[in-house]
Design a protein around this motif. Structure first.
Motif, PDB file in Angstrom:
ATOM      1  N   LEU A 117      47.666  60.822  85.216  1.00 24.05           N
ATOM      2  CA  LEU A 117      48.218  62.128  85.594  1.00 24.05           C
ATOM      3  C   LEU A 117      49.484  62.447  84.810  1.00 24.05           C
ATOM      4  CD1 LEU A 117      47.718  62.131  89.476  1.00 24.05           C
ATOM      5  CD2 LEU A 117      46.629  63.662  87.826  1.00 24.05           C
ATOM      6  N   MET A 118      50.286  61.421  84.553  1.00 26.27           N
ATOM      7  CA  MET A 118      51.506  61.647  83.777  1.00 26.27           C
ATOM      8  C   MET A 118      51.203  61.932  82.309  1.00 26.27           C
ATOM      9  SD  MET A 118      54.179  58.885  85.355  1.00 26.27           S
ATOM     10  CE  MET A 118      55.008  59.215  86.925  1.00 26.27           C
ATOM     11  N   GLY A 119      50.019  61.565  81.872  1.00 25.99           N
ATOM     12  CA  GLY A 119      49.673  61.775  80.475  1.00 25.99           C
ATOM     13  C   GLY A 119      48.955  63.070  80.179  1.00 25.99           C
ATOM     14  N   VAL A 120      48.411  63.726  81.211  1.00 23.78           N
ATOM     15  CA  VAL A 120      47.669  64.964  80.954  1.00 23.78           C
ATOM     16  C   VAL A 120      48.630  66.067  80.535  1.00 23.78           C
ATOM     17  CG1 VAL A 120      45.795  64.363  82.522  1.00 23.78           C
ATOM     18  CG2 VAL A 120      47.740  65.675  83.376  1.00 23.78           C
ATOM     19  N   ARG A 121      48.107  67.050  79.836  1.00 30.23           N
ATOM     20  CA  ARG A 121      48.956  68.090  79.256  1.00 30.23           C
ATOM     21  C   ARG A 121      49.314  69.201  80.230  1.00 30.23           C
ATOM     22  NH1 ARG A 121      46.156  65.723  75.422  1.00 30.23           N
ATOM     23  NH2 ARG A 121      47.037  65.462  73.336  1.00 30.23           N
ATOM     24  N   GLN A 122      48.480  69.396  81.269  1.00 31.40           N
ATOM     25  CA  GLN A 122      48.753  70.452  82.243  1.00 31.40           C
ATOM     26  C   GLN A 122      49.511  69.869  83.434  1.00 31.40           C
ATOM     27  OE1 GLN A 122      45.526  69.969  81.084  1.00 31.40           O
ATOM     28  NE2 GLN A 122      45.767  71.531  79.501  1.00 31.40           N
ATOM     29  N   THR A 123      50.518  70.595  83.915  1.00 31.44           N
ATOM     30  CA  THR A 123      51.276  70.141  85.072  1.00 31.44           C
ATOM     31  C   THR A 123      50.437  70.296  86.329  1.00 31.44           C
ATOM     32  OG1 THR A 123      53.359  70.764  84.035  1.00 31.44           O
ATOM     33  CG2 THR A 123      53.379  70.456  86.419  1.00 31.44           C
ATOM     34  N   LEU A 124      50.376  69.221  87.135  1.00 31.19           N
ATOM     35  CA  LEU A 124      49.588  69.225  88.360  1.00 31.19           C
ATOM     36  C   LEU A 124      50.352  68.455  89.426  1.00 31.19           C
ATOM     37  CD1 LEU A 124      46.822  69.846  89.744  1.00 31.19           C
ATOM     38  CD2 LEU A 124      46.054  67.613  88.927  1.00 31.19           C
ATOM     39  N   PHE A 125      50.787  69.179  90.471  1.00 26.36           N
ATOM     40  CA  PHE A 125      51.534  68.581  91.571  1.00 26.36           C
ATOM     41  C   PHE A 125      52.760  67.810  91.072  1.00 26.36           C
ATOM     42  CE2 PHE A 125      47.040  68.476  93.139  1.00 26.36           C
ATOM     43  CZ  PHE A 125      47.178  69.566  94.012  1.00 26.36           C
ATOM     44  N   GLY A 126      53.405  68.364  90.061  1.00 25.40           N
ATOM     45  CA  GLY A 126      54.603  67.718  89.528  1.00 25.40           C
ATOM     46  C   GLY A 126      54.348  66.695  88.457  1.00 25.40           C
ATOM     47  N   PHE A 127      53.077  66.364  88.237  1.00 23.38           N
ATOM     48  CA  PHE A 127      52.721  65.419  87.182  1.00 23.38           C
ATOM     49  C   PHE A 127      52.310  66.194  85.940  1.00 23.38           C
ATOM     50  CE2 PHE A 127      51.811  63.050  91.116  1.00 23.38           C
ATOM     51  CZ  PHE A 127      52.521  61.893  90.876  1.00 23.38           C
ATOM     52  N   GLY A 128      52.056  65.455  84.887  1.00 25.90           N
ATOM     53  CA  GLY A 128      51.453  66.081  83.715  1.00 25.90           C
ATOM     54  C   GLY A 128      52.417  66.604  82.685  1.00 25.90           C
ATOM     55  N   ARG A 129      53.562  65.955  82.502  1.00 24.30           N
ATOM     56  CA  ARG A 129      54.477  66.376  81.437  1.00 24.30           C
ATOM     57  C   ARG A 129      54.142  65.663  80.126  1.00 24.30           C
ATOM     58  NH1 ARG A 129      57.608  66.554  86.062  1.00 24.30           N
ATOM     59  NH2 ARG A 129      58.064  64.320  85.962  1.00 24.30           N
ATOM     60  N   ASN A 130      52.966  65.063  80.110  1.00 24.39           N
ATOM     61  CA  ASN A 130      52.437  64.434  78.896  1.00 24.39           C
ATOM     62  C   ASN A 130      53.282  63.251  78.433  1.00 24.39           C
ATOM     63  OD1 ASN A 130      50.435  64.222  76.967  1.00 24.39           O
ATOM     64  ND2 ASN A 130      51.585  65.392  75.465  1.00 24.39           N
ATOM     65  N   GLY A 131      53.767  62.462  79.397  1.00 23.38           N
ATOM     66  CA  GLY A 131      54.505  61.277  79.002  1.00 23.38           C
ATOM     67  C   GLY A 131      55.287  60.658  80.145  1.00 23.38           C
ATOM     68  N   LEU A 132      56.035  59.597  79.796  1.00 27.46           N
ATOM     69  CA  LEU A 132      56.836  58.871  80.778  1.00 27.46           C
ATOM     70  C   LEU A 132      58.312  59.039  80.432  1.00 27.46           C
ATOM     71  CD1 LEU A 132      54.822  55.514  80.985  1.00 27.46           C
ATOM     72  CD2 LEU A 132      54.786  57.394  82.618  1.00 27.46           C
ATOM     73  N   SER A 133      59.076  59.556  81.388  1.00 26.90           N
ATOM     74  CA  SER A 133      60.514  59.716  81.204  1.00 26.90           C
ATOM     75  C   SER A 133      61.237  58.478  81.726  1.00 26.90           C
ATOM     76  CB  SER A 133      61.000  60.949  81.969  1.00 26.90           C
ATOM     77  OG  SER A 133      60.788  60.763  83.369  1.00 26.90           O
ATOM     78  N   ARG A 134      62.543  58.420  81.547  1.00 22.60           N
ATOM     79  CA  ARG A 134      63.304  57.283  82.066  1.00 22.60           C
ATOM     80  C   ARG A 134      63.270  57.210  83.597  1.00 22.60           C
ATOM     81  NH1 ARG A 134      66.501  58.397  77.294  1.00 22.60           N
ATOM     82  NH2 ARG A 134      66.509  56.529  75.972  1.00 22.60           N
ATOM     83  N   PRO A 135      63.378  58.346  84.336  1.00 20.61           N
ATOM     84  CA  PRO A 135      63.210  58.266  85.801  1.00 20.61           C
ATOM     85  C   PRO A 135      61.835  57.732  86.197  1.00 20.61           C
ATOM     86  CG  PRO A 135      64.282  60.320  85.218  1.00 20.61           C
ATOM     87  CD  PRO A 135      63.853  59.684  83.927  1.00 20.61           C
ATOM     88  N   ASN A 136      60.777  58.093  85.456  1.00 25.21           N
ATOM     89  CA  ASN A 136      59.449  57.536  85.709  1.00 25.21           C
ATOM     90  C   ASN A 136      59.471  56.019  85.537  1.00 25.21           C
ATOM     91  OD1 ASN A 136      57.893  60.319  83.972  1.00 25.21           O
ATOM     92  ND2 ASN A 136      58.378  60.121  86.146  1.00 25.21           N
ATOM     93  N   GLY A 137      60.148  55.578  84.487  1.00 24.48           N
ATOM     94  CA  GLY A 137      60.230  54.152  84.223  1.00 24.48           C
ATOM     95  C   GLY A 137      60.945  53.402  85.337  1.00 24.48           C
ATOM     96  N   LEU A 138      62.037  53.974  85.852  1.00 23.82           N
ATOM     97  CA  LEU A 138      62.749  53.351  86.972  1.00 23.82           C
ATOM     98  C   LEU A 138      61.867  53.257  88.203  1.00 23.82           C
ATOM     99  CD1 LEU A 138      66.306  54.965  86.674  1.00 23.82           C
ATOM    100  CD2 LEU A 138      65.725  52.538  86.384  1.00 23.82           C
ATOM    101  N   LEU A 139      61.092  54.316  88.471  1.00 22.56           N
ATOM    102  CA  LEU A 139      60.176  54.314  89.605  1.00 22.56           C
ATOM    103  C   LEU A 139      59.111  53.226  89.439  1.00 22.56           C
ATOM    104  CD1 LEU A 139      59.114  55.559  92.231  1.00 22.56           C
ATOM    105  CD2 LEU A 139      57.815  57.194  90.834  1.00 22.56           C
ATOM    106  N   PHE A 140      58.558  53.109  88.245  1.00 20.69           N
ATOM    107  CA  PHE A 140      57.549  52.083  87.977  1.00 20.69           C
ATOM    108  C   PHE A 140      58.122  50.685  88.216  1.00 20.69           C
ATOM    109  CE2 PHE A 140      54.096  54.024  85.023  1.00 20.69           C
ATOM    110  CZ  PHE A 140      53.879  55.036  85.945  1.00 20.69           C
ATOM    111  N   LEU A 141      59.334  50.453  87.722  1.00 21.32           N
ATOM    112  CA  LEU A 141      59.953  49.135  87.880  1.00 21.32           C
ATOM    113  C   LEU A 141      60.234  48.828  89.352  1.00 21.32           C
ATOM    114  CD1 LEU A 141      62.431  49.124  84.868  1.00 21.32           C
ATOM    115  CD2 LEU A 141      60.347  47.773  85.109  1.00 21.32           C
ATOM    116  N   ALA A 142      60.649  49.837  90.121  1.00 23.28           N
ATOM    117  CA  ALA A 142      60.905  49.645  91.556  1.00 23.28           C
ATOM    118  C   ALA A 142      59.621  49.274  92.287  1.00 23.28           C
ATOM    119  CB  ALA A 142      61.525  50.910  92.150  1.00 23.28           C
TER     120      ALA A 142
END
Length: 319
Positions: A117-142
């Motif tokens: 969902l984070m990789g798709v190009r269309q935004t869907l329910f807040g996902f879909g910015r076509n990549g992983l940001s640093r806040p995403n990375g912190l969430l994954f690590l948590a």
């Protein structure tokens, strides 16, 4: 060419010796610590065998090469589930416990779906910015830290029959086997891959073909050797824990950490790649919920191997 072949064989021998030592050490540690072999495979073994993927993705992120960082993980997870787990199930059907059905296998498909969902190009329910940001990375690590803690806390030693058959080692000797096994796996894997790449270049193979075959399989060689040796020794829980743990740490720990180094875009990942990694996770989920014997058996192992064959055939055909 003869030198490359001899070094290739030496690398493979080191990988097999390392896998054998790692399995014995991990089994001995599980028995000594009173935890299941699945949890040892999920944590210590999985983190150790995922070291090549971590090195590749972290270096790629440092160099700003998002396609390599993300593609390495998606390719590795497909290889882990479809080929390695499929082959392990063919060798020795693997018991699926209640914890696997309630937590481990569903979490595997959930984090895979979130990554897609984070990789798709269309935004869907807040996902879909076509990549992983640093806040995403912190969430994954948590989430990764939470999963490791909860796995140890809720471990019920449900695979005691396998653990009881383990060789009895002291904690120090078990850790020595694990450390030495991992060192042999990683060094032997690097020796195998570098010489396989040299042979492939002498045979005139293209860089892309080498990347898809030799390098992609090479980073998963520790998981392959460890899981197959575990299956041959009848330690299916260790094999299953290694694969689920590797897949989980690949996404949550490695991509989470890589995105902290440098935000990762996912433009180079195709819908076929997404479909393949999702289908692998879905097949494992369906097998867990539909097999009345409570096992990942040889039929399901064959289905997973077919998925790997179909995916590799597509990649080769579209070179």
């Amino acid at each position: 060419m003869i030198t490359y072949v001899l070094l290739l064989i030496a690398g493979l021998a080191l990988v097999l010796i390392g896998a054998d030592a790692l399995v014995d050490g991990a089994s001995g540690l599980a028995r000594k610590w009173g935890v299941s072999e699945f949890v040892i495979g999920l944590t210590i073994v999985a983190l150790g065998t995922s070291a090549p993927e971590m090195v590749v993705s972290f270096i790629s992120a440092t160099n700003g090469n998002s396609d390599m960082a993300v593609g390495n993980i998606i390719g590795s997870n497909i290889f882990n589930t479809a080929l390695i787990l499929g082959l392990s199930a063919l060798i020795c059907p693997i018991t699926i416990t209640r914890n696997h059905i309630r937590r481990d296998i569903p979490l595997n498909i959930i984090i895979t779906s979130v990554l897609i969902l984070m990789g798709v190009r269309q935004t869907l329910f807040g996902f879909g910015r076509n990549g992983l940001s640093r806040p995403n990375g912190l969430l994954f690590l948590a989430v990764f830290v939470w999963y490791m803690i909860i796995s140890f806390k809720s471990d019920g030693q449900q695979e005691s029959s396998e653990t009881a058959c383990s060789r009895s080692f002291s904690t120090f000797k078990s850790l020595l086997y694990i450390t030495g096994g991992l060192a042999a796996l990683i060094f032997g894997g690097r020796l195998f891959v570098s010489n396989a790449e040299s042979i492939a270049r002498l045979l005139g193979w293209s860089d892309k073909f080498i990347a898809i075959t030799v390098l992609a399989a090479g980073t998963s060689l520790p998981e392959l050797a460890t899981s197959v040796v575990a299956a041959v020794k009848g330690k299916g829980q260790l094999a299953l824990g290694n694969i689920i743990g590797s897949n989980t740490s690949n996404i949550l720990l490695i991509l989470g950490g890589a995105s902290l180094i440098h935000p990762l875009d996912m433009n180079g990942i195709s819908m076929v790649d997404y479909a393949a990694v999702f289908l692998c996770s879905l097949s494992l989920l369906i097998s867990a919920y539909t097999n009345r014997k409570g096992k990942l058996d040889r039929l399901e192992g064959g289905i997973l191997l077919f998925i790997e064959l179909a995916y590799m055939s597509y990649l080769i055909a579209t070179l």
